[in-house]
Write a protein that holds these residues in place. Structure first.
Motif, short mmCIF file in Angstrom:
data_model
loop_
_atom_site.label_atom_id
_atom_site.label_comp_id
_atom_site.label_asym_id
_atom_site.label_seq_id
_atom_site.Cartn_x
_atom_site.Cartn_y
_atom_site.Cartn_z
N GLU A 76 54.95 -31.73 -23.28
CA GLU A 76 55.25 -32.37 -22.00
C GLU A 76 55.20 -33.89 -22.12
O GLU A 76 56.10 -34.60 -21.65
CB GLU A 76 54.27 -31.88 -20.93
N GLY A 77 54.16 -34.38 -22.78
CA GLY A 77 54.05 -35.83 -22.94
C GLY A 77 55.17 -36.41 -23.79
O GLY A 77 55.67 -37.51 -23.50
N SER A 78 55.58 -35.68 -24.81
CA SER A 78 56.65 -36.19 -25.68
C SER A 78 58.00 -36.15 -25.01
O SER A 78 58.90 -36.92 -25.37
CB SER A 78 56.69 -35.36 -26.97
N ALA A 79 58.17 -35.27 -24.03
CA ALA A 79 59.45 -35.18 -23.32
C ALA A 79 59.59 -36.26 -22.25
O ALA A 79 60.71 -36.58 -21.84
CB ALA A 79 59.60 -33.79 -22.68
N CYS A 91 61.79 -34.00 -17.83
CA CYS A 91 62.79 -35.07 -17.92
C CYS A 91 64.04 -34.82 -17.09
O CYS A 91 64.86 -35.73 -16.92
CB CYS A 91 63.15 -35.34 -19.38
N GLY A 92 64.23 -33.60 -16.61
CA GLY A 92 65.35 -33.34 -15.73
C GLY A 92 66.68 -33.07 -16.41
O GLY A 92 67.70 -32.90 -15.74
N TYR A 93 66.67 -33.01 -17.73
CA TYR A 93 67.89 -32.73 -18.49
C TYR A 93 67.82 -31.35 -19.12
O TYR A 93 66.73 -30.80 -19.29
CB TYR A 93 68.11 -33.79 -19.57
N PRO A 94 68.95 -30.75 -19.48
CA PRO A 94 68.91 -29.43 -20.11
C PRO A 94 68.03 -29.43 -21.35
O PRO A 94 68.11 -30.33 -22.19
CB PRO A 94 70.38 -29.17 -20.47
N GLY A 95 67.17 -28.42 -21.45
CA GLY A 95 66.26 -28.30 -22.58
C GLY A 95 66.73 -27.24 -23.56
O GLY A 95 67.45 -26.30 -23.21
N LEU A 96 66.30 -27.41 -24.82
CA LEU A 96 66.68 -26.49 -25.88
C LEU A 96 65.59 -26.53 -26.93
O LEU A 96 64.77 -27.46 -26.95
CB LEU A 96 68.03 -26.92 -26.48
N THR A 97 65.57 -25.54 -27.81
CA THR A 97 64.63 -25.55 -28.93
C THR A 97 65.35 -25.06 -30.18
O THR A 97 66.42 -24.44 -30.10
CB THR A 97 63.41 -24.66 -28.71
N THR A 98 64.73 -25.31 -31.33
CA THR A 98 65.29 -24.81 -32.59
C THR A 98 65.38 -23.29 -32.57
O THR A 98 66.39 -22.71 -32.99
CB THR A 98 64.43 -25.27 -33.77
N SER A 99 64.34 -22.61 -32.09
CA SER A 99 64.34 -21.15 -32.10
C SER A 99 65.41 -20.57 -31.19
O SER A 99 66.04 -19.56 -31.53
CB SER A 99 62.96 -20.62 -31.69
N THR A 100 65.63 -21.20 -30.04
CA THR A 100 66.69 -20.74 -29.15
C THR A 100 68.05 -20.89 -29.83
O THR A 100 68.89 -19.98 -29.79
CB THR A 100 66.68 -21.55 -27.85
N GLY A 133 55.30 -16.30 -29.23
CA GLY A 133 55.90 -14.98 -29.10
C GLY A 133 57.23 -14.99 -28.37
O GLY A 133 57.79 -16.04 -28.04
N SER A 134 57.76 -13.80 -28.13
CA SER A 134 59.07 -13.64 -27.51
C SER A 134 59.11 -14.36 -26.16
O SER A 134 58.22 -14.20 -25.33
CB SER A 134 59.39 -12.16 -27.31
N GLY A 135 60.14 -15.17 -25.95
CA GLY A 135 60.28 -15.93 -24.72
C GLY A 135 59.61 -17.28 -24.74
O GLY A 135 59.82 -18.10 -23.83
N PHE A 136 58.81 -17.56 -25.78
CA PHE A 136 58.10 -18.83 -25.84
C PHE A 136 59.07 -20.00 -25.98
O PHE A 136 58.84 -21.08 -25.45
CB PHE A 136 57.10 -18.82 -27.01
N ASP A 137 60.17 -19.79 -26.72
CA ASP A 137 61.17 -20.84 -26.86
C ASP A 137 61.73 -21.25 -25.53
O ASP A 137 61.91 -22.45 -25.25
CB ASP A 137 62.28 -20.39 -27.82
N ARG A 138 61.97 -20.29 -24.66
CA ARG A 138 62.53 -20.61 -23.34
C ARG A 138 61.50 -21.33 -22.48
O ARG A 138 61.86 -22.21 -21.69
CB ARG A 138 63.01 -19.32 -22.66
N LYS A 139 60.23 -20.98 -22.64
CA LYS A 139 59.19 -21.70 -21.90
C LYS A 139 59.13 -23.16 -22.34
O LYS A 139 58.93 -24.07 -21.51
CB LYS A 139 57.83 -21.02 -22.12
N CYS A 140 59.28 -23.40 -23.64
CA CYS A 140 59.30 -24.78 -24.14
C CYS A 140 60.49 -25.54 -23.56
O CYS A 140 60.35 -26.71 -23.15
CB CYS A 140 59.37 -24.79 -25.67
#
Length: 240
Positions: free
Chosen positions: A58-61, A100-109, A85-92
């Motif tokens: 959160e702080g880094s975003a 930050c209000g912009y679309p988020g994504l992760t490497t795992s997603t 675990g499963s779904g954790f990528d979406r939580k991130c």
């Protein structure tokens, strides 16, 4: 001319190593700008240390909030974005979006999207992680429909993650040692490693599509930003 006339991509990268930043800046297409921020990380990819890192997401975003207009902000860490675990990528990703209000994504997603785009679901996996983290990665992939035919760690007293980040030929040697029986793809996990320059070689030598953490992170961010450039040098994924 504006450097970001096509897209702005934000990357949240672990404090250890520069591989993901270097790869994004090397291969981002013309008109795509990349801004990075760091997330504190000890460099020891155990489940406990990874969870400690994610507590700082959160702080880094926040640096991306009320700043330049970003098309996507991605958390560039494989194990860190799946350790819960499963779904954790979406939580991130949701945490990034909330802050930050912009679309988020992760490497795992992006990785899961890449498997789907290639139409493959049986992966031989090689990582620089300890066994406990490999177990979690295997569970995450299999809970998302990817059969892990084998998963092998690369690091040892003779070969550390720091060394692997600078020596792609060591990574190639570990891929060559994988049992590829039943696999329809190879996944090389970790955004801290220098792998992009040997993707096409591995695909040629072993006849399977190759996914790597930085490759899928870049591909996913570009596609999220609606940039569709094809970069065959980076493997079959970038020909789609």
């Amino acid at each position: 001319m504006l450097y970001n006339w096509r897209a702005m991509i934000g990357v949240i990268a672990p404090t250890t190593g520069v591989a993901i930043e270097t790869d994004f800046h090397r291969f981002a297409p013309e008109g795509v700008a990349v801004v990075t921020n760091r997330i504190p990380f000890s460099g020891n990819p155990t489940p406990e240390e990874l969870m400690d890192m994610v507590k700082c997401l959160e702080g880094s975003a926040k640096i991306f909030a009320d700043n330049l207009p970003f098309d996507v902000v991605t958390f560039g860490c494989t194990s860190g974005s799946l350790v819960g675990g499963s779904g954790f990528d979406r939580k991130c990703a949701e945490t990034i979006e909330k802050v930050c209000g912009y679309p988020g994504l992760t490497t795992s997603t992006s990785l899961l999207d890449a498997f789907a785009a290639l139409g493959v679901s049986h992966a031989a996996v090689v990582t620089p992680y300890p066994d406990d983290t490999n177990i979690l990665e295997k569970q995450f992939l299999e809970n998302n429909g990817i059969n892990v035919t084998t998963i092998q760690g690369m690091t040892s007293e003779r070969c550390t993650l720091d060394e692997l980040s600078d020596r792609p030929y060591d990574i190639y040697r570990h891929v060559k040692a994988l049992d590829l029986t039943g696999a329809d793809s190879i996944f090389i996990s970790c955004t801290g490693m220098n792998v992009l320059d040997i993707i096409s070689t591995i695909e040629t030598d072993f006849g399977l599509p190759v996914l790597t953490s930085n490759q899928v992170t870049l591909w996913g961010a570009l596609r999220k930003a609606r940039v569709g450039d094809k970069l065959p040098y980076l493997g079959r994924l970038f020909t789609l």
